[in-house]
Design an enzyme around this catalytic site. Structure first.
Site, PDB file in Angstrom:
ATOM      1  CE  LYS A  19       3.386   6.568 -10.286  1.00 20.59           C
ATOM      2  NZ  LYS A  19       3.368   5.321 -11.067  1.00 20.59           N
ATOM      3  CG  ASP A  73       4.691   6.881  -1.810  1.00 18.61           C
ATOM      4  OD1 ASP A  73       5.264   7.355  -2.802  1.00 18.61           O
ATOM      5  OD2 ASP A  73       3.945   5.891  -1.863  1.00 18.61           O
ATOM      6  CG  PHE A 127      -1.702   2.861  -4.957  1.00 14.38           C
ATOM      7  CD1 PHE A 127      -2.326   1.644  -5.162  1.00 14.38           C
ATOM      8  CD2 PHE A 127      -0.652   3.210  -5.780  1.00 14.38           C
ATOM      9  CE1 PHE A 127      -1.917   0.790  -6.190  1.00 14.38           C
ATOM     10  CE2 PHE A 127      -0.240   2.375  -6.817  1.00 14.38           C
ATOM     11  CZ  PHE A 127      -0.872   1.163  -7.016  1.00 14.38           C
TER      12      PHE A 127
END
Length: 408
Positions: free
Chosen positions: A253, A224, A139
């Protein structure tokens, strides 16, 4: 009032999420309050974006002070905040250069552009033929390019055609990476732990093996770490568990301190230097407000105390979950404060379990229907971990056992 708020959002907002039925109005530290004043423990941290807790005073101060000074200019000009932010970011992560963006998706897109241009300009791959290897279960965001290499059918359905240029291999299988590399391969994009995929932890030494393969075969290793980075797993980077340094690193984030969308793609100079003025950009990426908050967020991690706490509290939470030994529990997995509790859907779905947790004052969210994620802010205390475990145990105690269900 809460039901009216929910109805209003349902009426005017696209139905691209299925929120739990709670209307939140305030947050402090690890706690959230709804409109009626009920308090909840946040065990999700906005998918790791709120790693420092809600309304952290140092981050709020940095935000408000900079907002009153200068917020956005675009990258058409230099500012007094961006340089020092990127310097600290590069020094802490061991990378040479950084390209600031806003969302994690944008940072991933940046990494893909960098990898492809590096392949054409440096490695010598024929134009328009670069390939990037990704893993099943990944994802990396929601853009059309990114969902084009997702293995989740719902993320792709109705959004094609897709551009291609991606090769998918099983996650955690270094031999599959080796076998998939061709002369046209530019990079291998991988999550050190698959968060949205269900908190999937690869075998020990997997990243180290991938690092060796990528170096030997002259392809870029891009990690990632949008969810796993910045202390979440008990190290500054999840890569640090194996002592490896990628060629490209994606952060987001928590980089915005839970206050702003802040992300960055970091890389070796050889990779980043393929960009020239006009190749890539973002009006808001690297704005002074984001840079000030990002600098403050990184500063909270410099002494290592929050990172060490994530390791210790995460171990306490994992051990507590494992000690429950309820027949509905299939597995407990994760590192640091990124933990997945996989449930038997024949007993209870992860969504239903999260709803019961909510009723008892703990907020989390399911992923892939069977996994409840526990990723509280890094500032959580041992006492709060124990309190959460008591609530989780109570919810399990209210469930019928598989044997009882079979007899009814």
């Amino acid at each position: 009032m809460g039901s009216l708020r929910i109805a209003l959002e349902d009426r005017y907002c696209a139905h691209n999420y299925a929120p739990l039925p709670v209307v939140l109005s305030k947050g402090r530290g690890i706690w959230l309050w709804d409109e009626d004043g009920k308090r909840y423990m946040d065990m999700m941290s906005a998918y790791s974006a709120v790693s420092f807790g809600h309304s952290h005073p140092q981050l709020v101060q940095a935000l408000t002070q900079q907002a009153g000074q200068l917020a956005v200019t675009s990258r058409a000009f230099y500012t007094d905040q961006l340089g020092r932010f990127l310097q600290l970011l590069c020094e802490m992560t061991g990378m040479d250069k950084a390209l600031p963006m806003n969302s994690g998706t944008e940072a991933v897109e940046t990494s893909l552009k960098a990898a492809r241009k590096w392949a054409y300009k440096v490695k010598g791959v024929p134009d328009q033929q670069a390939q990037i290897i990704v893993c099943a279960g990944n994802f990396a965001g929601r853009s059309t390019t990114i969902v084009g290499f997702s293995s989740e059918a719902q993320y792709r359905e109705g959004f094609g055609p897709f551009d291609g240029g991606f090769v998918t291999i099983p996650y955690g299988d270094a031999a599959a990476l080796e076998a998939a590399i061709t002369p046209h391969t530019a990079a291998f994009l991988v999550e050190p732990i698959q968060g949205e995929g269900g908190i999937i932890v690869p075998p020990d030494a997997y990243l180290a093996q991938c690092r060796e393969i990528c170096t030997r075969r002259n392809i870029l290793l891009i990690c990632d770490e949008v969810q796993t980075g910045l202390g979440r797993t008990g190290r500054l980077l999840a890569c640090d568990h194996e002592g490896i340094r990628p060629d490209g690193l994606i952060l987001g984030k928590a980089l915005g301190g839970g206050l702003l969308p802040v992300s960055a793609f970091l890389a070796r100079s050889e990779v980043m230097d393929v960009f020239t003025p006009g190749d890539h950009g973002s009006t808001f990426g690297g704005n002074p407000l984001a840079a000030a908050v990002g600098y403050a967020a990184l500063s909270l991690l410099r002494d290592g105390e929050l990172i060490a706490a994530a390791e210790q509290r995460g171990q306490r939470l994992r051990e507590g979950l494992n000690a429950l030994r309820h027949p509905a529990i299939r597995s407990v997995r994760g590192k640091g404060l990124l933990i997945g509790l996989e449930l038997d859907p024949q007993v209870i779905t992860a969504r239903s379990f999260c709803e019961r947790l909510m009723e008892n004052g703990v907020l989390s969210k399911e992923t892939h229907h069977t996994v409840v994620r526990f990723a509280p802010p890094l500032v959580i205390t041992a006492e709060a971990i124990d309190a959460a475990l008591r609530i989780i145990e109570h919810v399990f105690a209210t469930l019928p056992t598989p044997h009882m269900e079979a007899c009814t």
